[in-house]
Design a protein around this motif. Structure first.
Motif, PDB file in Angstrom:
ATOM      1  N   PHE A 143     113.048  62.108 144.163  1.00  0.00           N
ATOM      2  CA  PHE A 143     114.039  61.443 144.487  1.00  0.00           C
ATOM      3  C   PHE A 143     113.764  59.842 144.511  1.00  0.00           C
ATOM      4  CE2 PHE A 143     117.559  59.682 146.906  1.00  0.00           C
ATOM      5  CZ  PHE A 143     118.678  60.052 146.076  1.00  0.00           C
ATOM      6  N   ASP A 169     129.909  72.334 141.527  1.00  0.00           N
ATOM      7  CA  ASP A 169     130.409  72.412 140.362  1.00  0.00           C
ATOM      8  C   ASP A 169     132.218  72.615 140.581  1.00  0.00           C
ATOM      9  OD1 ASP A 169     127.890  72.535 139.420  1.00  0.00           O
ATOM     10  OD2 ASP A 169     128.123  74.253 138.407  1.00  0.00           O
ATOM     11  N   GLU A 206     121.069  62.021 148.056  1.00  0.00           N
ATOM     12  CA  GLU A 206     119.833  63.077 147.591  1.00  0.00           C
ATOM     13  C   GLU A 206     120.347  64.350 147.876  1.00  0.00           C
ATOM     14  OE1 GLU A 206     116.605  61.901 150.018  1.00  0.00           O
ATOM     15  OE2 GLU A 206     115.162  63.851 149.120  1.00  0.00           O
ATOM     16  N   VAL A 207     121.169  64.705 149.003  1.00  0.00           N
ATOM     17  CA  VAL A 207     121.783  65.988 149.073  1.00  0.00           C
ATOM     18  C   VAL A 207     122.689  66.189 147.787  1.00  0.00           C
ATOM     19  CG1 VAL A 207     123.188  67.185 150.508  1.00  0.00           C
ATOM     20  CG2 VAL A 207     121.315  66.015 151.575  1.00  0.00           C
ATOM     21  N   PHE A 208     123.497  65.323 147.600  1.00  0.00           N
ATOM     22  CA  PHE A 208     124.360  65.443 146.460  1.00  0.00           C
ATOM     23  C   PHE A 208     124.030  65.887 145.092  1.00  0.00           C
ATOM     24  CE2 PHE A 208     126.524  63.886 142.779  1.00  0.00           C
ATOM     25  CZ  PHE A 208     127.926  64.374 142.928  1.00  0.00           C
ATOM     26  N   PHE A 209     122.698  65.376 144.811  1.00  0.00           N
ATOM     27  CA  PHE A 209     121.997  65.639 143.634  1.00  0.00           C
ATOM     28  C   PHE A 209     121.131  66.915 143.726  1.00  0.00           C
ATOM     29  CE2 PHE A 209     122.605  61.273 142.523  1.00  0.00           C
ATOM     30  CZ  PHE A 209     123.289  61.397 141.142  1.00  0.00           C
ATOM     31  N   PHE A 210     120.712  67.143 145.018  1.00  0.00           N
ATOM     32  CA  PHE A 210     120.169  68.415 144.986  1.00  0.00           C
ATOM     33  C   PHE A 210     121.239  69.712 145.115  1.00  0.00           C
ATOM     34  CE2 PHE A 210     119.303  72.093 148.026  1.00  0.00           C
ATOM     35  CZ  PHE A 210     117.988  72.565 147.520  1.00  0.00           C
ATOM     36  N   LEU A 211     122.456  69.533 145.799  1.00  0.00           N
ATOM     37  CA  LEU A 211     123.287  70.550 145.724  1.00  0.00           C
ATOM     38  C   LEU A 211     123.969  70.832 144.255  1.00  0.00           C
ATOM     39  CD1 LEU A 211     125.079  70.162 149.069  1.00  0.00           C
ATOM     40  CD2 LEU A 211     123.405  71.837 148.488  1.00  0.00           C
ATOM     41  N   LEU A 212     124.126  69.643 143.560  1.00  0.00           N
ATOM     42  CA  LEU A 212     124.351  69.557 141.962  1.00  0.00           C
ATOM     43  C   LEU A 212     123.627  70.665 141.178  1.00  0.00           C
ATOM     44  CD1 LEU A 212     126.845  68.124 140.364  1.00  0.00           C
ATOM     45  CD2 LEU A 212     125.049  66.499 139.783  1.00  0.00           C
ATOM     46  N   GLU A 213     122.324  70.335 141.417  1.00  0.00           N
ATOM     47  CA  GLU A 213     121.509  71.208 140.633  1.00  0.00           C
ATOM     48  C   GLU A 213     121.470  72.610 141.077  1.00  0.00           C
ATOM     49  OE1 GLU A 213     117.294  69.842 141.381  1.00  0.00           O
ATOM     50  OE2 GLU A 213     116.566  71.780 140.241  1.00  0.00           O
ATOM     51  N   GLN A 214     121.806  72.982 142.159  1.00  0.00           N
ATOM     52  CA  GLN A 214     122.032  74.303 142.750  1.00  0.00           C
ATOM     53  C   GLN A 214     123.339  74.961 142.183  1.00  0.00           C
ATOM     54  OE1 GLN A 214     120.098  75.512 145.674  1.00  0.00           O
ATOM     55  NE2 GLN A 214     118.503  74.443 144.475  1.00  0.00           N
ATOM     56  N   GLY A 215     124.066  74.122 141.806  1.00  0.00           N
ATOM     57  CA  GLY A 215     125.313  74.505 141.177  1.00  0.00           C
ATOM     58  C   GLY A 215     126.487  74.809 142.323  1.00  0.00           C
ATOM     59  N   LEU A 269     131.057  70.503 151.698  1.00  0.00           N
ATOM     60  CA  LEU A 269     130.639  70.015 150.520  1.00  0.00           C
ATOM     61  C   LEU A 269     132.068  69.183 149.879  1.00  0.00           C
ATOM     62  CD1 LEU A 269     129.523  73.609 149.030  1.00  0.00           C
ATOM     63  CD2 LEU A 269     128.234  71.621 149.754  1.00  0.00           C
ATOM     64  N   SER A 305     121.297  65.998 137.438  1.00  0.00           N
ATOM     65  CA  SER A 305     120.568  66.729 138.522  1.00  0.00           C
ATOM     66  C   SER A 305     119.052  67.076 138.109  1.00  0.00           C
ATOM     67  CB  SER A 305     121.347  67.797 139.286  1.00  0.00           C
ATOM     68  OG  SER A 305     121.432  69.195 138.074  1.00  0.00           O
ATOM     69  N   LYS A 339     126.032  67.248 135.436  1.00  0.00           N
ATOM     70  CA  LYS A 339     125.258  68.468 135.864  1.00  0.00           C
ATOM     71  C   LYS A 339     123.914  68.041 135.187  1.00  0.00           C
ATOM     72  CE  LYS A 339     125.975  72.098 136.937  1.00  0.00           C
ATOM     73  NZ  LYS A 339     125.641  72.826 138.359  1.00  0.00           N
TER      74      LYS A 339
END
Lengths: 323, 195
Positions: B138, A37, A25-34, A7, B90, B87
Motif C-alpha cells: 500500500f 461490494d 488502506e482499510v478501504f482497499f483491503f476490505l474492497l479486496e475481501q469483497g 463499513l 484492490s 473492484k
C-alpha cells in the motif's frame, strides 16, 4: 456499533473524500475481501437513480464539484428512491427464495418493409424480416434456450453454449443448435417452411401427431430443409445461403420458388395484392435476386420477362397474365 | 434531451449514423463522467470508463431500438464498469496508485472528531490484522502516484499523458476499435479528444 454501520461509514467517507490515509488502506483491503461490494453498489445505485430521476443537466455547471447532495429536495428524493430500492431488493429476494419460475416472454413484431435486429440475453442476435413475429424470453434459465418464431422469417446468429442448446420453435418444427447461424422462413400462407444454415450444424425436427410421425435432418452450411407444413415431410436441398440472407439488407431472393410463394412474399413486402389471370401461373417457378433499391415494378418486370407474362397494376392490385 | 428526439437519435445510431452518436455523446458524457468520478476519483480513469461506455453503446447499436430509456441504459453501463474497475483496483496496484494519487481529502476536522472512538478503533483493528507485506504494498502504491510526476518530467510530457498511457496499458485498451467494432475513426477521435 454493528459492523455494517462501520463499513457504511467507511464507504461514505471514501466517496465524500473524507477518508484519511489509514481509512484508505482499510478501504482497499476490505474492497479486496469483497466486504464493501453491497455497500458500494447501494451508493452507486442511489446516485444513478438521482441522475435518472432528477433530470440533472450540466449545461451551466463545472463537472468537477458534486454539489447536488446539499439540496434537501434531492436528499428527500434519494431517500424515497432508496426505500423503493430496498423494497424492490427484498421483493426480489423473496421471489428468488420462493423459487418463482414464471418466465416473462417478450414479443417483437415487424411491419411491412421493416427489419429489426434483436439481441437476446445470451448474446445471440436475431434479425427479423418484415411481417414477422418472434417470441423470446430474456432469461434462459432452463437447460435449453428456447425461442419461438410465430410468423415470418428470421436469421439467427447464435452464441455457442454447449451446455444449453438453442431451440427455435416454428409450429410443430423444432430447430436445434449449439452455436451457429441459420435462417428460418415460416410464412403462414406459404406451405413450406424453409430452414437454411450458413454456419455450423443444425438439426431440424418435425413432430406431427396426425398422422403420428417424427422426421429429422441434419443440415450443414449451404443446406436447406424444406418442410411441408401439412405433412411434416422434410426435403433437403443445396442452396447458396448468402443469397437467401440478402433480405437483411432489404433485398429479396427467390430460389426456384413457385409464383404462389413469390407473390405471397411480394405482397408482404410491398403491400400489393397479386392475382393471376389463369391457374397455371401460380405453378411457374422463378429464380432471381434483387437488391434493396428495387421497387415492385423492377421485380414484376423481371418476373414477366422470364416467364413471358405481363402485368397490370390497378390501385394496390397486380394482375399477372400471359402475354 | 427529450424522449422523442432521443428515440430518433437512437434510430439513427442503430443504422450507423456517427453524427447522431456524437450528439448523444455530447449530451451524456459529462453526466456520466461526474457520476463515475465520485467513486473513481481519478479523472483519467473516469474518462476511460466513459469511453468504454460509449464504445459499448456503439457496439450494441443494432439493438438500441429496444432500449426503453437511454439514460438508464448508459448509467447502468457506467455503474457496472465503474464498480468492476474499483473492484479491480484492490488487486491492481497501478490502478490503486492512480486512485490514491488523485484522492484529495477534504479538510474537515470537525467531522473527523465526530467520528472518534468506535469507528476509528474499528479502522485500527482492521489495520492490525493486515500482513506487513500488504501494508508495504500500500505504501508503495502511495508513492507510485508520485513517480508518475517524475516519469512525466523525464519524458518531457504532461503528467496526464503518463496517466493516460498507464490507464491504457493496464486496461488493454481497444486500439483496434475500428477493426473490432467497425466504429468510424472520427467517432473515436470525438471520444478521445471531445471532452
Amino acid at each position: 456499533m454493528e459492523e455494517n454501520l462501520l463499513l457504511n461509514q467507511l464507504v461514505e467517507r471514501y466517496i465524500d473524500n473524507q477518508a484519511s490515509e489509514k481509512e484508505l488502506e482499510v478501504f482497499f483491503f476490505l474492497l479486496e475481501q469483497g466486504k464493501l461490494d453491497d455497500m458500494l453498489m447501494q451508493y452507486m445505485d442511489k446516485d444513478q437513480q438521482i441522475y435518472i430521476t432528477e433530470n440533472i443537466s450540466l449545461a451551466s455547471q463545472k463537472p468537477a464539484k458534486v454539489k447536488f447532495i446539499n439540496n434537501p429536495r434531492v436528499i428527500a428524493a434519494a431517500a424515497v428512491v432508496f426505500v423503493f430500492l430496498l423494497a424492490g431488493f427484498f421483493l426480489y429476494k423473496s421471489k428468488v427464495l420462493n423459487q418463482d419460475t414464471t418466465i416473462k416472454y417478450e414479443q417483437v413484431s415487424t411491419h411491412n418493409g421493416e427489419i429489426k435486429s434483436i439481441e437476446l440475453s445470451d448474446g445471440s442476435i436475431v434479425f427479423l424480416n418484415s411481417n414477422s413475429t418472434l417470441k423470446y424470453t430474456d432469461d434462459f434459465n432452463g437447460d435449453k434456450r428456447v425461442v419461438e418464431l410465430l410468423e415470418g422469417e428470421a436469421y439467427f446468429d447464435i452464441k455457442h453454449d454447449a451446455a444449453k442448446p438453442f431451440v427455435v420453435k416454428t409450429g410443430n418444427i423444432l430447430t436445434n443448435v449449439l452455436g451457429t447461424s441459420f435462417n428460418i422462413r415460416s410464412i403462414k400462407y406459404i406451405n413450406e417452411v424453409k430452414i437454411t444454415v450458413t454456419k455450423g450444424k443444425v438439426s431440424v425436427q418435425s413432430n406431427y401427431a396426425e398422422p403420428a410421425r417424427t422426421s429429422q435432418v441434419i443440415l450443414i452450411p449451404d443446406e436447406q430443409a424444406d418442410i411441408n407444413r401439412n405433412t411434416g415431410n422434410i426435403i433437403k436441398n443445396k442452396v447458396k445461403s448468402a443469397d437467401i440472407l440478402n433480405w437483411r439488407e432489404g433485398g429479396l431472393y427467390f430460389d426456384n420458388e413457385n409464383f404462389r410463394d413469390v407473390s405471397a412474399i411480394l405482397e408482404t413486402k410491398f403491400g400489393y395484392t397479386i392475382k393471376f389471370a389463369n391457374d397455371d401461373i401460380p405453378n411457374y417457378r422463378f429464380t432471381a435476386g434483387f437488391k434493396s433499391t428495387e421497387n415492385i415494378m423492377d421485380i414484376l418486370n423481371a418476373l414477366c420477362l422470364a416467364n413471358n407474362l405481363k402485368y397490370k397494376i390497378t390501385n394496390e392490385t397486380v394482375l399477372l397474365k400471359n402475354r | 434531451m427529450d424522449g422523442l428526439n432521443e428515440k430518433f437519435l437512437l434510430t439513427q445510431i442503430s443504422i450507423g449514423d456517427d453524427a447522431a452518436f456524437s450528439e448523444i455523446y455530447t449530451a451524456y458524457q459529462p453526466l456520466l463522467y461526474r457520476f463515475v468520478n465520485r467513486f473513481l476519483k481519478s479523472s483519467a480513469i473516469s474518462e476511460e470508463i466513459c469511453q468504454d461506455v460509449f464504445i459499448k453503446l456503439w457496439e450494441k447499436r443494432q439493438s438500441l431500438l429496444y432500449i426503453e430509456s437511454l439514460k438508464s441504459y448508459l448509467f447502468t453501463l457506467a455503474k457496472n464498469q465503474a464498480f468492476n474497475l474499483l473492484k479491480r483496483s484492490s488487486l491492481d496496484n497501478n490502478i490503486k496508485a492512480e486512485i490514491l494519487y488523485s484522492y484529495i481529502p477534504n479538510e474537515n476536522t470537525i467531522e473527523d472528531k465526530l467520528h472518534a472512538d468506535e469507528y476509528m478503533q474499528y479502522i485500527e483493528r482492521v489495520l492490525n490484522t493486515l500482513p506487513l507485506q500488504s501494508r508495504e504494498v500500500f505504501r508503495l502504491c502511495r508513492q507510485l502516484g508520485k513517480t508518475y510526476d517524475e516519469a512525466a518530467n523525464d519524458l518531457g510530457i504532461s503528467r496526464n499523458g503518463v496517466k493516460k498511457h498507464m490507464v491504457r496499458s493496464m486496461k488493454v485498451l481497444k486500439y483496434n476499435v475500428q477493426r473490432d467494432f467497425g466504429i468510424p475513426l472520427s467517432v473515436i477521435l470525438a471520444i478521445v479528444f471531445g471532452s
